[in-house]
Design a protein around this motif. Structure first.
Motif, PDB file in Angstrom:
ATOM      1  N   UNK A 186      -3.732  19.571  -3.654  1.00  0.00           N
ATOM      2  CA  UNK A 186      -3.792  19.924  -2.232  1.00  0.00           C
ATOM      3  C   UNK A 186      -2.392  20.237  -1.695  1.00  0.00           C
TER       4      UNK A 186
ATOM      5  N   UNK B  77       2.399   1.693  -3.425  1.00  0.00           N
ATOM      6  CA  UNK B  77       1.389   2.080  -4.426  1.00  0.00           C
ATOM      7  C   UNK B  77       0.998   3.546  -4.259  1.00  0.00           C
ATOM      8  N   UNK B  78       0.850   3.994  -3.013  1.00  0.00           N
ATOM      9  CA  UNK B  78       0.508   5.396  -2.754  1.00  0.00           C
ATOM     10  C   UNK B  78       1.612   6.313  -3.270  1.00  0.00           C
TER      11      UNK B  78
ATOM     12  N   UNK C  17       3.284  13.319   1.428  1.00  0.00           N
ATOM     13  CA  UNK C  17       2.726  11.985   1.568  1.00  0.00           C
ATOM     14  C   UNK C  17       3.737  10.912   1.120  1.00  0.00           C
TER      15      UNK C  17
ATOM     16  N   UNK D  88       6.266  10.612   3.870  1.00  0.00           N
ATOM     17  CA  UNK D  88       5.720   9.894   5.019  1.00  0.00           C
ATOM     18  C   UNK D  88       5.672   8.386   4.773  1.00  0.00           C
TER      19      UNK D  88
ATOM     20  N   UNK E  22       0.835  -1.210   0.000  1.00  0.00           N
ATOM     21  CA  UNK E  22       0.000   0.000   0.000  1.00  0.00           C
ATOM     22  C   UNK E  22       0.870   1.259   0.000  1.00  0.00           C
TER      23      UNK E  22
ATOM     24  N   UNK F 270      -0.221  17.949  -1.120  1.00  0.00           N
ATOM     25  CA  UNK F 270       0.015  16.877  -0.142  1.00  0.00           C
ATOM     26  C   UNK F 270       0.806  15.704  -0.721  1.00  0.00           C
ATOM     27  N   UNK F 271       1.056  15.719  -2.031  1.00  0.00           N
ATOM     28  CA  UNK F 271       1.672  14.562  -2.677  1.00  0.00           C
ATOM     29  C   UNK F 271       3.082  14.273  -2.185  1.00  0.00           C
TER      30      UNK F 271
ATOM     31  N   UNK G 211       1.009  11.105 -10.618  1.00  0.00           N
ATOM     32  CA  UNK G 211       0.144  12.272 -10.794  1.00  0.00           C
ATOM     33  C   UNK G 211       0.981  13.544 -10.907  1.00  0.00           C
TER      34      UNK G 211
ATOM     35  N   UNK H  59       1.604   6.328  -7.079  1.00  0.00           N
ATOM     36  CA  UNK H  59       0.463   7.060  -7.631  1.00  0.00           C
ATOM     37  C   UNK H  59       0.638   8.569  -7.477  1.00  0.00           C
ATOM     38  N   UNK H  60       1.067   9.007  -6.299  1.00  0.00           N
ATOM     39  CA  UNK H  60       1.307  10.447  -6.097  1.00  0.00           C
ATOM     40  C   UNK H  60       2.384  10.944  -7.064  1.00  0.00           C
TER      41      UNK H  60
END
Ligand SMILES: Nc1ncnc2c1ncn2[C@@H]1O[C@H](COP(=O)(O)OP(=O)(O)OP(=O)(O)O)[C@@H](O)[C@H]1O
Ligand SMILES: [Mg+2]
Lengths: 117, 179
Positions: free
Chosen positions: B140, B76-77, B146, B149, B73, B142-143, B84, B80-81
């Motif tokens: 936002x 993948x996050x 994130x 993190x 996960x 936040x990418x 994008x 994806x960020x």
């Protein structure tokens, strides 16, 4: 609560996910910002959103979201529905606004993504 | 487990190393010799319809290799960020995943306009996204925070007008180790 009870509480239409109606959901998030969803503890949650793009489904796949609710009677384009079907993500269309949809689910004891009520 | 790698620092400390010039895309010798598998995906700038496909491919690949679900996960996050970001802000690029014995390495490069101030870009809420991006649910700011993190190490290399490279490392937890 079960996904079927979420559909009932929202007087909603299940677009796809008949096979997942028994799935248990405890947390709910509402956002039109996908990065917020990706940054939160969003596994197995129900996500309420006003967006109906492919990116909502891809976000749900990547973050492990349990089900997506489109508010204000929105129905996504067919390719979005097909993608969710392919990936086994239930899609629900709620006739209520974001505010009322959230209120109804809060009244049913769902918590936020952080587990708070 | 390797404590330190050249060019990489702990996420809790200063996360950004700009020692290497932008546009260097080949992994260093450190990464090369222990590589077991590497897969690359082409990312097309402004292609919002397909944006995210590569990350979902990577997610499925890691699932088929039976990695820990929370590790998958996180990867993948981050994928994806980063995908994008390339589609929204960057030029054409490549996203790659490398599977080593003790770590996963996710790397994304693009030949777009680059990031003028990396420290600023890393701040939560900073974004140059436009209304079209926000209408699609992005912007936002936040990418990058994130990605920081969710990875164990992150390296961002970029210069104005000279492309962007983001490399993230995820240590594979020992059996029985939880996160
Ligand atoms: N590949 C890139 N090329 C050029 N600029 C970039 C790139 N990636 C990030 N940036 C710059 O860094 C800023 C912050 O990126 P970040 O991913 O944190 O937020 P965002 O993409 O604007 O919004 P969000 O990720 O929440 O959708 C971007 O707005 C953009 O200005
Ligand atoms: Mg971004």
């Amino acid at each position: 609560m079960k996904l079927s009870e979420i559909v009932d509480a929202l007087d909603a239409t299940l677009l796809i996910g008949e096979d997942k109606l028994d799935k248990s959901i405890t947390r709910c998030g509402a956002s039109d910002l996908m990065s917020d969803v990706l940054a939160a503890v969003s596994e197995d949650c129900v996500l309420l959103t006003g967006l109906t793009t492919v990116q909502v489904i891809r976000t749900a796949i990547v973050a492990g979201v349990g089900a997506v609710v489109f508010v204000r009677k929105k129905k996504p384009p067919q390719e979005v529905i097909d993608m969710a079907k392919d990936q086994g993500i239930p899609l629900i269309s709620s006739p209520y606004s974001m505010f009322v949809s959230c209120g109804r689910l809060h009244a049913c004891n769902l918590t936020g993504l952080d587990g708070k009520r | 487990m390797l404590a330190t790698l050249p060019g990489l620092t702990e996420n809790d400390n200063l996360p950004l190393i700009n020692a290497r010039p932008a546009r260097i895309t080949a992994p260093s010798e450190n990464f090369k010799h222990m590589s077991q598998l590497k897969k690359s995906f082409h990312i097309k700038s402004r292609d919002f319809i397909r944006a995210g496909e590569a990350s979902i491919n990577i997610q499925n690949l890691l699932k088929s290799m039976d990695f820990d679900p929370s590790l998958i996960r996180r990867v993948a996050i981050c994928g994806y960020e980063s995908e994008m970001n390339v589609v929204m802000h960057g030029g054409d690029g490549t996203l790659s995943i490398e599977v080593d014995s003790d770590r996963l390495i996710l790397e994304i490069t693009d030949d777009g306009p680059g990031i003028e101030d990396i420290d600023l870009a890393m701040q939560a809420g900073y974004s140059t996204a436009n209304d079209d991006h926000r209408e699609m649910g992005f912007g936002a700011g936040m990418g990058l925070p994130n990605m920081k993190k969710n990875s164990d190490r992150i390296q961002v290399d970029s210069k104005k007008d000279d492309g962007t490279l983001v490399r993230m490392i995820f240590f594979i937890p020992e059996k029985g180790e939880t996160d």
